[in-house]
Design a protein around this motif. Structure first.
Motif, PDB file in Angstrom:
ATOM      1  N   ALA A 150      -0.029   3.992  -2.763  1.00  0.00           N
ATOM      2  CA  ALA A 150      -0.741   5.189  -2.296  1.00  0.00           C
ATOM      3  C   ALA A 150      -0.450   6.447  -3.118  1.00  0.00           C
ATOM      4  O   ALA A 150      -1.392   7.167  -3.470  1.00  0.00           O
ATOM      5  N   CYS A 166      -1.441   5.803   3.272  1.00  0.00           N
ATOM      6  CA  CYS A 166      -1.363   4.408   2.813  1.00  0.00           C
ATOM      7  C   CYS A 166      -2.717   3.711   2.793  1.00  0.00           C
ATOM      8  O   CYS A 166      -2.800   2.565   2.367  1.00  0.00           O
ATOM      9  N   GLU A 167      -3.760   4.394   3.236  1.00  0.00           N
ATOM     10  CA  GLU A 167      -5.093   3.791   3.218  1.00  0.00           C
ATOM     11  C   GLU A 167      -5.983   4.355   2.119  1.00  0.00           C
ATOM     12  O   GLU A 167      -7.114   3.920   1.967  1.00  0.00           O
ATOM     13  N   GLY A 168      -5.499   5.335   1.343  1.00  0.00           N
ATOM     14  CA  GLY A 168      -6.270   5.809   0.206  1.00  0.00           C
ATOM     15  C   GLY A 168      -6.740   7.244   0.306  1.00  0.00           C
ATOM     16  O   GLY A 168      -6.181   8.055   1.032  1.00  0.00           O
ATOM     17  N   PRO A 188       0.807  -1.221   0.000  1.00  0.00           N
ATOM     18  CA  PRO A 188       0.000   0.000   0.000  1.00  0.00           C
ATOM     19  C   PRO A 188       0.843   1.276   0.000  1.00  0.00           C
ATOM     20  O   PRO A 188       0.484   2.256  -0.656  1.00  0.00           O
ATOM     21  N   GLU A 189       1.964   1.260   0.710  1.00  0.00           N
ATOM     22  CA  GLU A 189       2.795   2.474   0.750  1.00  0.00           C
ATOM     23  C   GLU A 189       3.408   2.804  -0.612  1.00  0.00           C
ATOM     24  O   GLU A 189       3.728   3.960  -0.881  1.00  0.00           O
ATOM     25  N   LEU A 220      -7.155   1.412   0.338  1.00  0.00           N
ATOM     26  CA  LEU A 220      -6.109   0.411   0.183  1.00  0.00           C
ATOM     27  C   LEU A 220      -6.046  -0.411   1.466  1.00  0.00           C
ATOM     28  O   LEU A 220      -5.805   0.124   2.541  1.00  0.00           O
ATOM     29  N   GLU A 272      -7.358  12.798   2.796  1.00  0.00           N
ATOM     30  CA  GLU A 272      -6.152  12.160   2.266  1.00  0.00           C
ATOM     31  C   GLU A 272      -5.707  11.187   3.344  1.00  0.00           C
ATOM     32  O   GLU A 272      -5.284  11.597   4.418  1.00  0.00           O
TER      33      GLU A 272
END
Length: 130
Positions: free
Chosen positions: A20, A46-48, A16-17, A65, A43
């Motif tokens: 992103a 790393c989670e979207g 994810p990182e 994510l 924002e």
């Protein structure tokens, strides 16, 4: 219930990182929903990203994510919108949802191909994330 209520999930062999920044790029949102006016409301790193949606439709959209094990993630796409200028018939709602779903899938697959070509191999060689 919104006239267009879309949920799409895809696995990406990329952390994810690494994914992103590609998801947060304005070009990705434009590829998902051309013609929609998007304003970032959250924002999430790393989670979207979450957006409010305006233009011909109004509502919300999100790309989430979700880390999967230690070598990839699920990319979840959500869109919940209603038309601004008129009410869609059930047939029009299905047709518009199908059209948006196909566009979203193409944009996600393009992103997946680019992310896995750039970061996927590195992710697999890196081993478990501690």
């Amino acid at each position: 219930m919104p006239a267009l209520d879309l949920v799409d999930d895809s696995y990406v062999a990329c952390r994810p990182e690494d994914l992103a920044p590609m998801v947060a790029a304005p070009g990705f949102a434009s590829a998902l929903w051309p013609g929609w006016i998007l304003t970032v409301t959250e924002e999430r790193g790393c989670e979207g990203v979450r957006w409010s949606v305006g233009g011909p439709v109004t509502g919300s959209a999100e790309v989430w994510l979700e880390r999967y094990r230690d070598r990839g993630c699920y990319l979840h796409v959500f869109a919940r919108v209603d038309p601004v200028d008129r009410i869609w018939t059930p047939k029009a709602a299905r047709r518009n949802t199908d059209r948006v779903r196909r566009r979203v899938k193409r944009a996600v697959w393009d992103l997946k191909d680019r992310a896995e070509a750039t970061h996927g191999e590195e992710t697999w060689r890196a081993g478990p994330v501690e």
